[in-house]
Design a protein around this motif. Structure first.
Motif, PDB file in Angstrom:
ATOM      1  N   UNK A   6       0.782  -1.233   0.000  1.00 15.68           N
ATOM      2  CA  UNK A   6       0.000   0.000   0.000  1.00 15.68           C
ATOM      3  C   UNK A   6       0.817   1.288   0.000  1.00 15.68           C
ATOM      4  N   UNK A   7       2.030   1.248   0.511  1.00 16.38           N
ATOM      5  CA  UNK A   7       2.795   2.491   0.709  1.00 16.38           C
ATOM      6  C   UNK A   7       3.974   2.607  -0.244  1.00 16.38           C
ATOM      7  N   UNK A   8       4.147   3.820  -0.771  1.00 16.07           N
ATOM      8  CA  UNK A   8       5.324   4.087  -1.595  1.00 16.07           C
ATOM      9  C   UNK A   8       6.497   4.540  -0.748  1.00 16.07           C
ATOM     10  N   UNK A   9       6.211   5.183   0.387  1.00 15.99           N
ATOM     11  CA  UNK A   9       7.266   5.646   1.294  1.00 15.99           C
ATOM     12  C   UNK A   9       6.916   5.217   2.704  1.00 15.99           C
ATOM     13  N   UNK A  10       7.964   4.959   3.497  1.00 21.86           N
ATOM     14  CA  UNK A  10       7.790   4.481   4.869  1.00 21.86           C
ATOM     15  C   UNK A  10       8.658   5.333   5.784  1.00 21.86           C
ATOM     16  N   UNK A  11       8.148   5.622   6.971  1.00 29.51           N
ATOM     17  CA  UNK A  11       8.878   6.349   7.999  1.00 29.51           C
ATOM     18  C   UNK A  11       8.966   5.426   9.210  1.00 29.51           C
ATOM     19  N   UNK A  19      14.193   7.056  12.563  1.00 31.14           N
ATOM     20  CA  UNK A  19      15.325   6.142  12.389  1.00 31.14           C
ATOM     21  C   UNK A  19      15.673   5.986  10.912  1.00 31.14           C
ATOM     22  N   UNK A  20      14.641   6.033  10.058  1.00 32.40           N
ATOM     23  CA  UNK A  20      14.861   5.898   8.615  1.00 32.40           C
ATOM     24  C   UNK A  20      13.596   6.284   7.887  1.00 32.40           C
ATOM     25  N   UNK A  21      13.775   6.694   6.631  1.00 31.80           N
ATOM     26  CA  UNK A  21      12.620   6.963   5.786  1.00 31.80           C
ATOM     27  C   UNK A  21      13.006   6.718   4.344  1.00 31.80           C
ATOM     28  N   UNK A  22      12.022   6.314   3.556  1.00 32.85           N
ATOM     29  CA  UNK A  22      12.259   6.059   2.145  1.00 32.85           C
ATOM     30  C   UNK A  22      11.304   5.014   1.616  1.00 32.85           C
ATOM     31  N   UNK A  23      11.541   4.587   0.399  1.00 35.93           N
ATOM     32  CA  UNK A  23      10.723   3.520  -0.166  1.00 35.93           C
ATOM     33  C   UNK A  23      11.098   2.205   0.513  1.00 35.93           C
ATOM     34  N   UNK A  24      10.197   1.228   0.514  1.00 37.53           N
ATOM     35  CA  UNK A  24      10.570  -0.068   1.089  1.00 37.53           C
ATOM     36  C   UNK A  24      11.854  -0.635   0.465  1.00 37.53           C
ATOM     37  N   UNK A  25      12.014  -0.489  -0.842  1.00 36.37           N
ATOM     38  CA  UNK A  25      13.223  -0.995  -1.507  1.00 36.37           C
ATOM     39  C   UNK A  25      14.475  -0.254  -1.029  1.00 36.37           C
ATOM     40  N   UNK A  26      14.367   1.061  -0.855  1.00 38.59           N
ATOM     41  CA  UNK A  26      15.503   1.847  -0.372  1.00 38.59           C
ATOM     42  C   UNK A  26      15.889   1.424   1.051  1.00 38.59           C
ATOM     43  N   UNK A 108      14.510  -9.005   2.730  1.00 40.59           N
ATOM     44  CA  UNK A 108      14.019  -8.641   4.055  1.00 40.59           C
ATOM     45  C   UNK A 108      12.655  -7.989   3.911  1.00 40.59           C
ATOM     46  N   UNK A 109      11.742  -8.328   4.819  1.00 42.03           N
ATOM     47  CA  UNK A 109      10.469  -7.630   4.816  1.00 42.03           C
ATOM     48  C   UNK A 109      10.584  -6.421   5.749  1.00 42.03           C
ATOM     49  N   UNK A 110       9.574  -5.560   5.733  1.00 43.86           N
ATOM     50  CA  UNK A 110       9.649  -4.333   6.533  1.00 43.86           C
ATOM     51  C   UNK A 110       9.712  -4.605   8.027  1.00 43.86           C
TER      52      UNK A 110
END
Length: 125
Positions: A6-11, A19-26, A108-110
């Motif tokens: 569902x998400x393009x970016x994660x915080x 701690x981190x932010x970006x796309x799941x792939x990043x 790795x999963x989120x």
């Protein structure tokens, strides 16, 4: 799995701080710079023999416990520092006479990324 879909970016927050932010792939790439996990399946070897062979993995590599599979196969996950590659696992297996029937890098999963980024170094070890 829902977040990745569902998400393009994660915080990711840790103790009220980012701690981190970006796309799941990043985020996966950022965390996997330190180490990667390879899943390997061997044929014609017992769990005991696979565990014994795992003791001779290259420096910087660590194998999880062997898991018996159908048709006389054994699987194990091998975690190693970024300096090593899948080919290192392949050469290690060939030198020990292990027949690889499957070898792939485990993504790795989120949830795993979250734990890696938010756990203390003592907990991560």
């Amino acid at each position: 799995a829902e977040v990745e879909t569902l998400c393009r970016r994660v915080l990711i927050l840790n103790g009220g701080r980012i701690a981190a932010e970006g796309t799941p792939a990043h985020l996966e790439e950022m965390v996997s710079r330190e180490q990667i996990v390879v899943a390997a399946t061997f044929e014609g070897v017992s769990s005991e023999a696979a565990a014994s062979a795992a003791a001779s993995l290259p420096v910087g590599a660590l194998a999880g416990p062997p898991s018996p599979q159908p048709a006389g196969r054994v699987s194990m996950e091998i975690t190693f520092s970024r300096g090593l590659t899948e080919s290192s696992v392949f050469h290690w297996a060939v030198e020990r006479g292990l027949t690889i029937v499957n070898l792939h890098t485990k993504r790795m999963n989120l949830e795993e990324i979250f734990h890696r980024l938010t756990m203390s170094e003592e907990e991560n070890a």
